[in-house]
Motif scaffolding. Sequence first.
Motif, mmCIF file in Angstrom:
data_model
loop_
_atom_site.group_PDB
_atom_site.id
_atom_site.type_symbol
_atom_site.label_atom_id
_atom_site.label_comp_id
_atom_site.label_asym_id
_atom_site.label_seq_id
_atom_site.Cartn_x
_atom_site.Cartn_y
_atom_site.Cartn_z
ATOM 1 N N ILE A 1 -4.732 -5.927 -7.347
ATOM 2 C CA ILE A 1 -5.301 -6.326 -8.631
ATOM 3 C C ILE A 1 -4.998 -7.791 -8.910
ATOM 4 O O ILE A 1 -3.868 -8.261 -8.727
ATOM 5 N N GLY A 2 -6.036 -8.506 -9.349
ATOM 6 C CA GLY A 2 -5.880 -9.918 -9.707
ATOM 7 C C GLY A 2 -6.606 -10.227 -11.004
ATOM 8 O O GLY A 2 -7.188 -9.346 -11.649
ATOM 9 N N VAL B 1 -9.206 -7.465 -12.268
ATOM 10 C CA VAL B 1 -10.178 -6.876 -11.350
ATOM 11 C C VAL B 1 -9.491 -6.497 -10.053
ATOM 12 O O VAL B 1 -8.408 -7.003 -9.728
ATOM 13 N N VAL B 2 -10.120 -5.597 -9.297
ATOM 14 C CA VAL B 2 -9.661 -5.334 -7.941
ATOM 15 C C VAL B 2 -9.976 -6.566 -7.095
ATOM 16 O O VAL B 2 -11.099 -7.046 -7.062
ATOM 17 N N ASP B 3 -8.949 -7.103 -6.443
ATOM 18 C CA ASP B 3 -9.074 -8.301 -5.612
ATOM 19 C C ASP B 3 -8.221 -8.078 -4.362
ATOM 20 O O ASP B 3 -7.034 -8.390 -4.352
ATOM 21 N N GLN B 4 -8.848 -7.519 -3.340
ATOM 22 C CA GLN B 4 -8.108 -7.143 -2.140
ATOM 23 C C GLN B 4 -7.570 -8.343 -1.371
ATOM 24 O O GLN B 4 -6.586 -8.226 -0.632
ATOM 25 N N GLN C 1 -2.430 -8.800 -6.438
ATOM 26 C CA GLN C 1 -1.071 -8.296 -6.216
ATOM 27 C C GLN C 1 -1.113 -6.804 -5.871
ATOM 28 O O GLN C 1 -2.007 -6.078 -6.312
ATOM 29 N N THR C 2 -0.123 -6.364 -5.114
ATOM 30 C CA THR C 2 -0.027 -4.957 -4.753
ATOM 31 C C THR C 2 0.025 -4.090 -6.009
ATOM 32 O O THR C 2 0.759 -4.396 -6.950
ATOM 33 N N LEU D 1 2.988 5.238 -12.293
ATOM 34 C CA LEU D 1 2.961 3.873 -11.757
ATOM 35 C C LEU D 1 4.075 3.662 -10.741
ATOM 36 O O LEU D 1 5.230 3.955 -11.021
ATOM 37 N N GLN D 2 3.710 3.132 -9.575
ATOM 38 C CA GLN D 2 4.715 2.645 -8.630
ATOM 39 C C GLN D 2 4.860 1.139 -8.729
ATOM 40 O O GLN D 2 5.819 0.559 -8.217
ATOM 41 N N THR D 3 3.896 0.488 -9.375
ATOM 42 C CA THR D 3 3.965 -0.944 -9.683
ATOM 43 C C THR D 3 3.537 -1.109 -11.131
ATOM 44 O O THR D 3 3.026 -0.175 -11.742
ATOM 45 N N GLY D 4 3.710 -2.301 -11.672
ATOM 46 C CA GLY D 4 3.420 -2.495 -13.090
ATOM 47 C C GLY D 4 2.503 -3.670 -13.355
ATOM 48 O O GLY D 4 2.872 -4.574 -14.103
ATOM 49 N N ARG D 5 1.329 -3.651 -12.763
ATOM 50 C CA ARG D 5 0.377 -4.746 -12.992
ATOM 51 C C ARG D 5 -0.328 -4.584 -14.337
ATOM 52 O O ARG D 5 -0.538 -3.464 -14.813
ATOM 53 N N THR D 6 -0.726 -5.699 -14.916
ATOM 54 C CA THR D 6 -1.467 -5.677 -16.174
ATOM 55 C C THR D 6 -2.734 -4.841 -16.021
ATOM 56 O O THR D 6 -3.499 -5.024 -15.070
#
Length: 288
Positions: A181-182, A192-195, A199-200, A222-227
């Motif tokens: 996600i970026g 948005v999804v940004d492969q 970020q992971t 959640l295993q990560t905490g992206r916005t």
Amino acid sequence: MTFTVKITNPYPKGSVKELLEKRLLIPRKIRHFLRTKKHVFINGEMINWQSPVNTGDLIELIFDDSDYPTKTIPMGNKDLADCLYEDEHLIIVNKPEGMKVHGNEPKEIALLNHVSSYTGQTCYVVHRLDMETSGAVLFAKNPFILPIVNRLLENKHIQREYLALTAGQFPEKSLVFKERIGRDRHDRRKRVVDQKHGQTAITQVSLVRHCANHTSLVKCRLQTGRTHQIRVHLAYHGYPLIGDPLYNQHTAGRLMLHAYQLSFTHPLTLKKIKVQARSDSFEKELPK
């Protein structure tokens, strides 16, 4: 700000130096102050820096302004802090939808200010929820505990579970979404999804039940905490959240995302902490 921390050592036997540096994550500069001021006591006695600390020993640490400079923020309304758990170092509260966790401006009043008023001291944000999301939020009650719980968060030792109502009939009992996600280059509010450059981001999703109006109630861990992580992952796969003003074009009402459970091992007692947060507004909006 002068304050004293007293804990009963829950860790295996080690030196004072190892305890302060590796277990309690006290910065080098502050460890130096504790040593030179003789502000470390074990079982009520001043100690040598290499003295052993045994499981069950009483540890007393004294901090003052040169260690952690005083930080003040405006006090909010203590009645708006719905406390789920509290001890000497940590507090977990149930955030209502539509309230920010912390303000963007120095004088802006948000949940952090209400929690600080409730505890009678300046608190510190450990993790955040989107303004539109309700549920359990963890705060540190002093600057000493903050880096310790931040490490728990970074090492994925704080489990956060959400309930979400999605558009569409979720196809499987459980799925794991791993798209990176970026930032959205065209809308600073969105992700948005940004492969390639993102970020992971890892979200575990499990189906609770299919609901009326072609919707699904799911649990997300959640295993990560992206916005906006849950919101972006579900929308990307064709299951946008009901009530999502950013990622669902056909939406109305509150964002149907609720942080219903928070669990972790307390770093100073090693006791298991698990809290659940109710949300009347979320449950009221759930279709049968």
